[in-house]
Motif scaffolding. Sequence first.
Motif, PDB file in Angstrom:
ATOM      1  N   MET B   1       2.377   3.360  36.810  1.00  0.00           N
ATOM      2  CA  MET B   1       2.851   1.684  37.035  1.00  0.00           C
ATOM      3  C   MET B   1       3.513   1.420  38.357  1.00  0.00           C
ATOM      4  O   MET B   1       3.072   0.736  39.091  1.00  0.00           O
ATOM      5  CB  MET B   1       3.174   0.967  35.919  1.00  0.00           C
ATOM      6  CG  MET B   1       3.129  -0.710  35.826  1.00  0.00           C
ATOM      7  SD  MET B   1       1.833  -1.918  35.792  1.00  0.00           S
ATOM      8  CE  MET B   1       1.935  -2.799  36.259  1.00  0.00           C
ATOM      9  N   VAL B   2       4.978   1.526  37.664  1.00  0.00           N
ATOM     10  CA  VAL B   2       5.800   1.986  38.571  1.00  0.00           C
ATOM     11  C   VAL B   2       5.541   2.146  39.979  1.00  0.00           C
ATOM     12  O   VAL B   2       5.998   2.085  40.754  1.00  0.00           O
ATOM     13  CB  VAL B   2       7.392   2.114  37.888  1.00  0.00           C
ATOM     14  CG1 VAL B   2       8.513   2.138  38.908  1.00  0.00           C
ATOM     15  CG2 VAL B   2       7.598   1.065  36.777  1.00  0.00           C
ATOM     16  N   MET B   5       3.263   0.375  42.159  1.00  0.00           N
ATOM     17  CA  MET B   5       3.910  -0.320  42.581  1.00  0.00           C
ATOM     18  C   MET B   5       4.942  -0.813  43.759  1.00  0.00           C
ATOM     19  O   MET B   5       4.731  -1.501  44.531  1.00  0.00           O
ATOM     20  CB  MET B   5       5.003  -1.245  41.279  1.00  0.00           C
ATOM     21  CG  MET B   5       4.757  -2.815  41.191  1.00  0.00           C
ATOM     22  SD  MET B   5       5.111  -2.849  39.319  1.00  0.00           S
ATOM     23  CE  MET B   5       6.356  -3.460  40.198  1.00  0.00           C
ATOM     24  N   LEU B   6       5.454   0.812  43.600  1.00  0.00           N
ATOM     25  CA  LEU B   6       6.856   0.928  44.907  1.00  0.00           C
ATOM     26  C   LEU B   6       5.932   1.702  46.029  1.00  0.00           C
ATOM     27  O   LEU B   6       5.768   1.374  46.794  1.00  0.00           O
ATOM     28  CB  LEU B   6       7.495   1.805  44.329  1.00  0.00           C
ATOM     29  CG  LEU B   6       8.803   1.346  43.970  1.00  0.00           C
ATOM     30  CD1 LEU B   6       9.641   1.686  41.849  1.00  0.00           C
ATOM     31  CD2 LEU B   6       9.891   1.179  45.423  1.00  0.00           C
ATOM     32  N   LEU B   9       4.676  -0.948  47.776  1.00  0.00           N
ATOM     33  CA  LEU B   9       5.652  -1.974  48.168  1.00  0.00           C
ATOM     34  C   LEU B   9       6.192  -1.389  49.746  1.00  0.00           C
ATOM     35  O   LEU B   9       6.434  -2.351  50.927  1.00  0.00           O
ATOM     36  CB  LEU B   9       6.910  -2.320  47.163  1.00  0.00           C
ATOM     37  CG  LEU B   9       7.403  -3.770  47.326  1.00  0.00           C
ATOM     38  CD1 LEU B   9       6.652  -4.265  47.620  1.00  0.00           C
ATOM     39  CD2 LEU B   9       8.379  -3.579  46.310  1.00  0.00           C
ATOM     40  N   LEU B 238      22.489   4.312  35.634  1.00  0.00           N
ATOM     41  CA  LEU B 238      21.831   4.998  36.461  1.00  0.00           C
ATOM     42  C   LEU B 238      21.480   4.046  37.937  1.00  0.00           C
ATOM     43  O   LEU B 238      21.488   4.476  39.086  1.00  0.00           O
ATOM     44  CB  LEU B 238      20.186   5.587  35.573  1.00  0.00           C
ATOM     45  CG  LEU B 238      20.281   6.982  34.910  1.00  0.00           C
ATOM     46  CD1 LEU B 238      18.865   7.071  34.796  1.00  0.00           C
ATOM     47  CD2 LEU B 238      20.911   7.939  35.588  1.00  0.00           C
ATOM     48  N   GLY B 239      20.944   2.922  37.782  1.00  0.00           N
ATOM     49  CA  GLY B 239      20.893   1.567  38.285  1.00  0.00           C
ATOM     50  C   GLY B 239      21.759   1.690  39.344  1.00  0.00           C
ATOM     51  O   GLY B 239      21.885   1.781  40.521  1.00  0.00           O
ATOM     52  N   VAL B 242      23.560   3.510  42.765  1.00  0.00           N
ATOM     53  CA  VAL B 242      23.117   3.829  44.493  1.00  0.00           C
ATOM     54  C   VAL B 242      24.197   2.758  44.719  1.00  0.00           C
ATOM     55  O   VAL B 242      24.307   2.706  45.657  1.00  0.00           O
ATOM     56  CB  VAL B 242      22.121   2.147  44.302  1.00  0.00           C
ATOM     57  CG1 VAL B 242      21.719   1.879  45.462  1.00  0.00           C
ATOM     58  CG2 VAL B 242      21.089   2.957  43.334  1.00  0.00           C
ATOM     59  N   ILE B 257      17.668   7.770  47.928  1.00  0.00           N
ATOM     60  CA  ILE B 257      17.080   6.710  48.023  1.00  0.00           C
ATOM     61  C   ILE B 257      17.386   6.097  48.892  1.00  0.00           C
ATOM     62  O   ILE B 257      16.539   5.181  49.416  1.00  0.00           O
ATOM     63  CB  ILE B 257      16.731   6.176  46.631  1.00  0.00           C
ATOM     64  CG1 ILE B 257      15.340   5.167  46.366  1.00  0.00           C
ATOM     65  CG2 ILE B 257      18.277   4.675  45.848  1.00  0.00           C
ATOM     66  CD1 ILE B 257      15.197   4.633  44.793  1.00  0.00           C
ATOM     67  N   ILE B 258      18.616   5.398  49.244  1.00  0.00           N
ATOM     68  CA  ILE B 258      18.629   4.864  50.105  1.00  0.00           C
ATOM     69  C   ILE B 258      18.597   4.969  51.376  1.00  0.00           C
ATOM     70  O   ILE B 258      17.957   4.375  52.491  1.00  0.00           O
ATOM     71  CB  ILE B 258      20.114   3.778  49.945  1.00  0.00           C
ATOM     72  CG1 ILE B 258      20.620   3.071  48.800  1.00  0.00           C
ATOM     73  CG2 ILE B 258      21.194   3.278  51.638  1.00  0.00           C
ATOM     74  CD1 ILE B 258      22.665   2.160  48.604  1.00  0.00           C
ATOM     75  N   VAL B 273      12.264   7.270  42.657  1.00  0.00           N
ATOM     76  CA  VAL B 273      11.697   6.571  41.369  1.00  0.00           C
ATOM     77  C   VAL B 273      11.355   7.181  39.996  1.00  0.00           C
ATOM     78  O   VAL B 273      11.321   7.414  39.678  1.00  0.00           O
ATOM     79  CB  VAL B 273      10.742   5.757  42.522  1.00  0.00           C
ATOM     80  CG1 VAL B 273      10.472   5.065  41.305  1.00  0.00           C
ATOM     81  CG2 VAL B 273      11.463   4.646  43.052  1.00  0.00           C
ATOM     82  N   ILE B 276      13.600   8.450  38.055  1.00  0.00           N
ATOM     83  CA  ILE B 276      14.388   7.575  37.198  1.00  0.00           C
ATOM     84  C   ILE B 276      13.804   7.012  36.385  1.00  0.00           C
ATOM     85  O   ILE B 276      14.253   7.128  34.962  1.00  0.00           O
ATOM     86  CB  ILE B 276      15.223   6.389  37.877  1.00  0.00           C
ATOM     87  CG1 ILE B 276      16.146   6.810  39.151  1.00  0.00           C
ATOM     88  CG2 ILE B 276      15.519   5.253  37.634  1.00  0.00           C
ATOM     89  CD1 ILE B 276      16.597   6.186  40.260  1.00  0.00           C
ATOM     90  N   THR B 277      12.093   7.457  36.626  1.00  0.00           N
ATOM     91  CA  THR B 277      11.494   6.094  35.748  1.00  0.00           C
ATOM     92  C   THR B 277      11.104   7.303  34.312  1.00  0.00           C
ATOM     93  O   THR B 277      11.186   6.730  33.431  1.00  0.00           O
ATOM     94  CB  THR B 277      10.275   5.909  36.054  1.00  0.00           C
ATOM     95  OG1 THR B 277       9.740   6.005  37.363  1.00  0.00           O
ATOM     96  CG2 THR B 277       8.878   5.186  35.397  1.00  0.00           C
ATOM     97  N   VAL B 280      14.104   7.259  32.349  1.00  0.00           N
ATOM     98  CA  VAL B 280      14.114   5.691  31.454  1.00  0.00           C
ATOM     99  C   VAL B 280      13.564   5.639  30.185  1.00  0.00           C
ATOM    100  O   VAL B 280      14.041   5.968  29.113  1.00  0.00           O
ATOM    101  CB  VAL B 280      14.460   4.728  32.082  1.00  0.00           C
ATOM    102  CG1 VAL B 280      13.839   3.070  31.406  1.00  0.00           C
ATOM    103  CG2 VAL B 280      15.311   4.044  33.496  1.00  0.00           C
TER     104      VAL B 280
END
Lengths: 296, 301
Positions: B1-2, B5-6, B9, B238-239, B242, B257-258, B273, B276-277, B280
């Motif tokens: 799902m995420v 989305m990414l 994006l 984790l977020g 960054v 990621i940046i 991503v 990290i997912t 989480v």
Amino acid sequence: MTENAVADGWATPPGGTKSKARKRWARHFLRSPVSLVSLLCVLGTVVLALGADAIAPQDPLVQDVRDRLAAPSWDHPFGTDALGRDVLSRVIHGTRVSLTAAVSAVALSALLGVSLGIIAGYVGGLIDEAIMRIIDSVVAFPAIILALAFVTAFGATLRSVIFAITIVSVPLYARLMRAQILSVKETDFVLAARAMGASPWRIMVRHMLPNVLAPIVVAATLGMSYAILAEASLSFLGAGVQPPTPTWGGMLNDAARYIHTNMYMTLFPGAAIFILVLSLNYLGDTLQDAMDPRSS
Amino acid sequence: MVTIMLFLLMSFVPGDPITARYGMDGSSLNAEQEAALRKEYGLDQPLPVQYLSWVRALITGDLGDSIQQRRSVTTILKERIPVTLQISGFALLLSVVLAAPLGVIAAVKHNSVWDRLLSGFALAGVAMPAFWLGLLLLILFSVKLSWFPVTGFTRLTTDPLEALRSSFLPALTAALGGTTAMILRQLRAALIDVMRQDYIRTARAKGVRARAVVVRHGVRNAMLPTVTVIGLATAHLLGGSVVIERVFNIPGMGRLIIDAMNARDYPVVQGVVLVITVFVVAINLVTDLTYAYLDPRIRLR
């Protein structure tokens, strides 16, 4: 945590007329000097943002290469940055991006979140399920990375910063609103309205919304501080409003390179963020107490 | 799902990895070379096809190759994940170690001066932008006092002592700039609530010593909501990596990621991503299991 506390505080709508309620609020602010100071800080920031051109001692963009990285002095109370720009003026002008981004993002996300929350809570069933699943998946992912991806995708402009913060803030309002709606859905006044044949739209907007709006006001105040932090973080990462427009996060990004030479560049923009966010948090807490009938 | 989305994006991003690497004007490449490169990385395919082939490779443990670094994403992630985990783990440890006793003190001495001070501290912690705190700590401890290295990162496996020294400030920043306050506030609120319960009065009436009442009857029950917040705090860390990794120049997933986003290096962005997912989801699972362990009522169900 905030959600629960808010919900508790508003479990029973306080009686009394509007003027009484207003008096109680005023008392709350006057009783606590910290809240009063917070209120003044927030209002002060708004004044700075509106009158930045008149208040700032210098043009925030004017460079002076002979006076780079200067420590605070009478000419430059906050010192100057690597291009010799006046840090005080830049901090003052920085309020604009912060406030514009925060106010717009909070307004948008509250509007969107409240609508989604009302629909999910009132209609229930599959629609509720679908809305809340999407919201859960947004919450599950670290907000800053989502916002960062969004800004990278749509370009580092004020508009995409606002939308990015909106997207990560919507779940807060939607969840809060849904919980509120569920708690008033079966109350007598809603049943009465339904019995009288009011349309679902009328029930939602005229009967439910006014009764559950107070926690949203508190959430929006706290949401402002969250939005200001988020905007500053994005700017710090270079994914905010682009230079030369002064932003607090962007100024700190510059300052990070000069921690050995000029620590004042770091000190002041950060302090501005800190004071504004702290004030908004205090205001949120005070509002929450003021709305809690048990505390007065 | 995420990931979908990414993926969507990132496809909106103007410019693709090829233009990002060879310059927007495309002067260094002719049209044919550009097309060949796009074909090599599958960028000429329609989006759903790109996504499906990514998922197909993922099942076999292949995350594709980084377009920027010309190495496999799995290899890059293997280098970066331990770095972020080292900092975040250390930060989590610090937050819990700081928040637990302070939260208990604030709750037990509810409404006292101590409580006010600690609540103020927590409020300040929430309002403190982590990057500002990080820079201030750097200025104070690294630049002025030279207690800690200004930048640089040492792995736990290469030199444990130096690793602790190099990760202390980043971890402290992450802890003080949010998670400590989160845990402290929740523990305080939960414990105050628990201490009003009847069974606490019963325990006191039985003559259980004050300390035992707080620790055995109070804290154990207040742990439940606190565990949830610790789970949230871990995801938050984790977020936050960054930002922290940018301040302290640490080569972890946050930096990765940046850099990858700026270089339009989709396979790497997707890889981070995904990791990290997964983390989480794992954190949520661990939170639920801890919950069941702490509360026998949930276990029975």
